[in-house]
Design a protein around this motif. Structure first.
Motif, PDB file in Angstrom:
ATOM      1  N   THR A  86      -1.787  -1.151  -3.930  1.00 14.36           N
ATOM      2  CA  THR A  86      -2.865  -0.172  -3.814  1.00 14.36           C
ATOM      3  C   THR A  86      -2.289   1.218  -3.551  1.00 14.36           C
ATOM      4  O   THR A  86      -1.281   1.364  -2.857  1.00 14.36           O
ATOM      5  CB  THR A  86      -3.839  -0.514  -2.662  1.00 14.36           C
TER       6      THR A  86
ATOM      7  N   THR B 126      -5.535  -0.068  -8.033  1.00 12.83           N
ATOM      8  CA  THR B 126      -4.976  -1.341  -7.574  1.00 12.83           C
ATOM      9  C   THR B 126      -4.398  -2.122  -8.752  1.00 12.83           C
ATOM     10  O   THR B 126      -4.887  -2.009  -9.878  1.00 12.83           O
ATOM     11  CB  THR B 126      -6.032  -2.225  -6.882  1.00 12.83           C
TER      12      THR B 126
ATOM     13  N   CYS C 291       0.813  -1.211   0.000  1.00  9.22           N
ATOM     14  CA  CYS C 291       0.000   0.000   0.000  1.00  9.22           C
ATOM     15  C   CYS C 291       0.852   1.269   0.000  1.00  9.22           C
ATOM     16  O   CYS C 291       1.834   1.363   0.750  1.00  9.22           O
ATOM     17  CB  CYS C 291      -0.896   0.032   1.238  1.00  9.22           C
TER      18      CYS C 291
END
Length: 349
Positions: free
Chosen positions: A333, A343, A274
């Motif tokens: 992401t 994503t 992330c």
């Protein structure tokens, strides 16, 4: 049967001016305290930001002088181009390729404006062919690492065998300004850094991961969550302080829907990679996705060592994840202006 699209290589680059967070706080205190009394109350932001070091385009004294568009653009042209070439050269070398073998170049950058764009300026140094496709991508901000990888994947999938080079370059420090001060300026001073990352994507070749899908979601009526505001002195950060609660409330159903379009569930993802945003966003992501506190360890490490570099950051994290050993299935992401989530689904080779 169509060959799968693979990530062949990944490289990162940072400018040489390294700043410890303690030094950043001292400089910020000197600048802000007499002009923004609330700095005393906001000082702990620097301790809670999760940043130990970051790298910036110029020595710190440069930022203590007033600079307009021309000065900032000149620094962007020089430093962003150098970072572009360093990251791209390293990614191509790892893939065993030369610049002349690149069929398309996707350039992601939102922290400066350069026309012609960086890949055109780099053509002579990099040896790109005159018929290589140029795809500059502006305005996606922190989502740019995932959005750019998604676009590179789509280009490689559409033209089997093509070698697609993705380069993300950001100089967030150029948004530091003395003319205006706000809570957002203090927060951005505590978390942002500069850097670049590059990777090569292609089908029909060996790589460290296969790209198996991608998705994007833009929430309506969220233009004010994140972005840039154009002022007399250059770009100024727009950052809604309600972002962590927004992430905690909104991200899970959106990610579930994006995965469902690939016939996947959250439980099918072995590792989330992330873009960190900041410590509060990391914690919000861990909570919303049910990952458990501390699960996003590479994210914390990159934030600590480099700060939030906007678009390249998630590729720095992906690089750490692959060096540690990629999980069977990962989901890259990133969140950025729009307000948008991007994503990319990866399977380890």
């Amino acid at each position: 049967m169509t060959a799968s699209v693979k990530l062949l290589s990944l490289a990162t680059a940072s400018p040489p001016n390294d700043l410890a967070q303690d030094d950043v706080f001292e400089v910020a205190h000197r600048i802000f305290i007499s002009r923004f009394p609330e700095f005393v109350r906001m000082g702990p932001v620097f301790d809670r930001a999760g940043v130990r070091h970051r790298q910036i385009a110029r020595p710190v004294d440069w930022y203590l002088q007033p600079h307009g568009w021309a000065d900032r653009a000149a620094v962007y042209d020089e430093v962003a181009l150098d970072l572009f070439c360093r990251a791209a050269e390293a990614a191509l070398a790892e893939a065993g390729l030369s610049g002349a073998e690149v069929d398309a170049i996707v350039t992601v950058s939102t922290t400066g404006v350069s026309t012609p764009s960086l890949e055109a300026r780099a053509m002579g140094r990099m040896g790109f062919r005159s018929d290589a496709a140029r795809v500059p991508l502006f305005g996606v901000g922190c989502a740019g690492g995932a959005t750019g990888l998604s676009l590179a994947y789509r280009l490689a999938k559409a033209q089997p065998g093509a070698k697609v080079l993705l380069v993300c370059v950001e100089l967030c420090s150029l948004a530091f300004r003395l003319e205006e001060l706000s809570k957002t300026d203090i927060i951005s001073t505590a978390i942002f850094g500069d850097g670049a990352a590059a990777c090569v994507v292609s089908s029909g070749a060996d790589g460290f991961a296969a790209v198996t899908g991608c998705a994007e979601h833009t929430w309506p009526d969220t233009l004010g969550v994140m972005g840039w505001r154009i002022g007399e002195g250059g770009l100024a950060v727009v950052l809604d302080q309600a972002l962590p609660p927004f992430v905690r409330r909104e991200i899970r159903p959106v990610v579930e829907a994006m995965l469902a379009r690939q016939d996947l569930r959250l439980e099918d993802i072995d590792r989330f990679i992330c873009h960190p945003g900041g410590m509060k966003v990391i914690e919000a992501l861990e909570g919303a996705l049910g990952l458990g506190q501390g699960a996003l360890d590479h994210e914390r490490e990159v934030l600590a060592d480099h700060g939030n570099m906007s678009s390249p950051t998630v590729l720095f994290i992906l690089d750490r994840a692959r060096r540690a050993g990629l999980s069977k299935r990962s989901l890259v992401t990133a969140l950025g202006p729009g307000f948008t989530a991007s994503t990319v689904t990866l399977e380890a080779a």
